[in-house]
Design a protein around this motif. Sequence first.
Motif, PDB file in Angstrom:
ATOM      1  N   PRO A   1       0.128  10.216 -11.966  1.00 13.02           N
ATOM      2  CA  PRO A   1       1.176   9.441 -12.631  1.00 13.02           C
ATOM      3  C   PRO A   1       1.804   8.334 -11.768  1.00 13.02           C
ATOM      4  N   HIS A   2       1.569   8.366 -10.442  1.00 14.50           N
ATOM      5  CA  HIS A   2       2.402   7.553  -9.549  1.00 14.50           C
ATOM      6  C   HIS A   2       2.414   6.065  -9.913  1.00 14.50           C
ATOM      7  N   HIS A   3       1.253   5.451  -9.950  1.00 16.22           N
ATOM      8  CA  HIS A   3       1.248   3.995 -10.167  1.00 16.22           C
ATOM      9  C   HIS A   3       1.595   3.618 -11.602  1.00 16.22           C
ATOM     10  N   GLU A   4       1.234   4.472 -12.532  1.00 16.53           N
ATOM     11  CA  GLU A   4       1.622   4.211 -13.926  1.00 16.53           C
ATOM     12  C   GLU A   4       3.150   4.163 -14.034  1.00 16.53           C
ATOM     13  N   CYS A   5       3.793   5.107 -13.361  1.00 13.41           N
ATOM     14  CA  CYS A   5       5.260   5.173 -13.401  1.00 13.41           C
ATOM     15  C   CYS A   5       5.882   4.002 -12.641  1.00 13.41           C
ATOM     16  N   GLU A   6       5.240   3.621 -11.533  1.00 12.21           N
ATOM     17  CA  GLU A   6       5.749   2.474 -10.762  1.00 12.21           C
ATOM     18  C   GLU A   6       5.779   1.215 -11.637  1.00 12.21           C
ATOM     19  N   ILE A   7       4.713   1.008 -12.417  1.00 12.75           N
ATOM     20  CA  ILE A   7       4.655  -0.190 -13.274  1.00 12.75           C
ATOM     21  C   ILE A   7       5.781  -0.145 -14.307  1.00 12.75           C
TER      22      ILE A   7
ATOM     23  N   GLU B   1      10.746   4.956  -5.353  1.00 13.17           N
ATOM     24  CA  GLU B   1      10.822   4.378  -4.004  1.00 13.17           C
ATOM     25  C   GLU B   1       9.853   3.217  -3.833  1.00 13.17           C
ATOM     26  N   CYS B   2       8.640   3.356  -4.389  1.00 12.98           N
ATOM     27  CA  CYS B   2       7.653   2.283  -4.202  1.00 12.98           C
ATOM     28  C   CYS B   2       8.060   1.035  -4.982  1.00 12.98           C
ATOM     29  N   SER B   3       8.635   1.229  -6.171  1.00 12.10           N
ATOM     30  CA  SER B   3       9.095   0.063  -6.934  1.00 12.10           C
ATOM     31  C   SER B   3      10.200  -0.655  -6.172  1.00 12.10           C
TER      32      SER B   3
ATOM     33  N   SER C   1       0.843  -1.193   0.000  1.00 16.20           N
ATOM     34  CA  SER C   1       0.000   0.000   0.000  1.00 16.20           C
ATOM     35  C   SER C   1       0.876   1.240   0.000  1.00 16.20           C
ATOM     36  N   CYS C   2       0.538   2.191  -0.851  1.00 19.27           N
ATOM     37  CA  CYS C   2       1.252   3.467  -0.805  1.00 19.27           C
ATOM     38  C   CYS C   2       0.851   4.166   0.493  1.00 19.27           C
ATOM     39  N   GLY C   3       1.841   4.488   1.284  1.00 22.93           N
ATOM     40  CA  GLY C   3       1.595   5.064   2.600  1.00 22.93           C
ATOM     41  C   GLY C   3       1.658   6.578   2.579  1.00 22.93           C
TER      42      GLY C   3
HETATM   43 ZN   LIG Z   1       3.603   4.518  -4.018  1.00 23.48          ZN
END
Ligand SMILES: [Zn+2]
Length: 473
Positions: free
Chosen positions: A244-250, A219-221, A29-31
């Motif tokens: 953009p956050h999760h798109e970029c994480e993928i 950081e999340c990746s 989970s993104c905190g």
């Molecule tokens: Zn995140």
Amino acid sequence: MTDIRFYNTFSKKIETFTPIKPGKVKLYSCGPTVYSHPHIGNFRSFLMADLLKRFLKFKGFAVTHIMNITDVGHLLADAEEGADKLEEEARKQQKDPLEIAQIYIDSFMQASELLNMEPANSFPRATEHIDEMIKMVETLVEKGYAYVVGHNVYYDITKFERYGKLSGNTIDDLNAGARVEVNSEKRNHQDFALWKHDPMHLQQWDSPWGKGFPGWHIECSAMSMKYLGKSFDFHTGGEDNIFPHHECEIAQSEGATGKKWVNYWMHGRFLLFDGEKMSKSKGNLYTIQELIEKGFKKSAIRYALISSHYRQNYNFTFDGLKAAQQAVEKFQQCVTMLKEASGNDSGAVRESITGTAEQYLAEFDAALSDDLNISKALGACFDLIREVNKVGDLNSDEAKVLLETFAKIESVLGILYEDRSDIPEEIVALAEQRLAAKADKDWAAADRLRDEIAEKGYILEDVPGGKFRIKQK
Ligand SMILES: [Zn+2]
């Protein structure tokens, strides 16, 4: 076992859940970004993850849950420009960014406890995982997904074919909608920074590209893969995280490993306050602590925040909060009555009692198995309460059967904690001493203090990244 189904933001479909490893679930989970006190809107999203986790445990899965703490790199506009949120606050308060982080980590942990959120297995902090991020950025450069310009590193979104799949954006749309490019060193408008050089930034680390700091997405990746492996089951966040956050994480994660990263994406919709969007200017960014100061019960706040479906906007009102308080009281009264009845004489358990218990627990289960349909699940609970209240002469064995059913329901809802007696100061003092002993690596003293707390009738739980929780035995 009936199927468990969830809406997957990635496929935009309801899908049957199949874990990667039977019986196990890995959840990320993104905190919080720890630059201000988290508000009720933030907690609606965190509580969605809490409800999901508790339900999966209820279904028998062993869940590993990781929630990151963002303490560097998250820029004000959630995008490529603007000041770092933590830096801005540090300058405003004339404090070190890490001091700022600690203030708001404590605030987040306190509110999480007030809301009876089960702590994640770990709360990794971005500033403590810079090496992992640098390694991933190096891999992305080696594989041709990222490019270096001077002391900066950017991700070239045109190199990742699936970019835009989660959010439904296409690169053409994004470029068409982009403002005039400020940063001309990027190849494409929407390329995002993995590593940034900024001599004015308060937090800096050495890297192969010179001194700098990481972008928010990396950081999340890096942290999710460190704790959960290259592929895992669930990733949750608020709807504002999708792009953009999760798109970029993928793009980063799958670019680096060549493997599918996350199987199920779940996003909570925004919370509205009295029908309006929450914002600083409207003054409606209430924190959990502020609502409690206004006299609302913590369990009512939890109930209100989990009681509507996560894929619908929830309209938070003070009247709704009062209604939530009444709902929790109905649960509480029924359980109190059953506890009293468990002191009655024992006897045979009537079939109608077991039938009622089984029927409504099955309805509760089926509703949550259907993409966490909480309204229907709560409906089953109130039907159960109504039926139980109708039976006047419960014997102790019947009361126990019903109490077990309520305990199963409570393991998911987590709403019956209001009257837990306050922990005496003496016990808190012992727990503080133990924390100090642990910090000094005096394990013998730490063990002794834990035993002493146990002897006095309390259980001490360590909270990773935080402090501790104390419960009565
Ligand atoms: Zn995140």
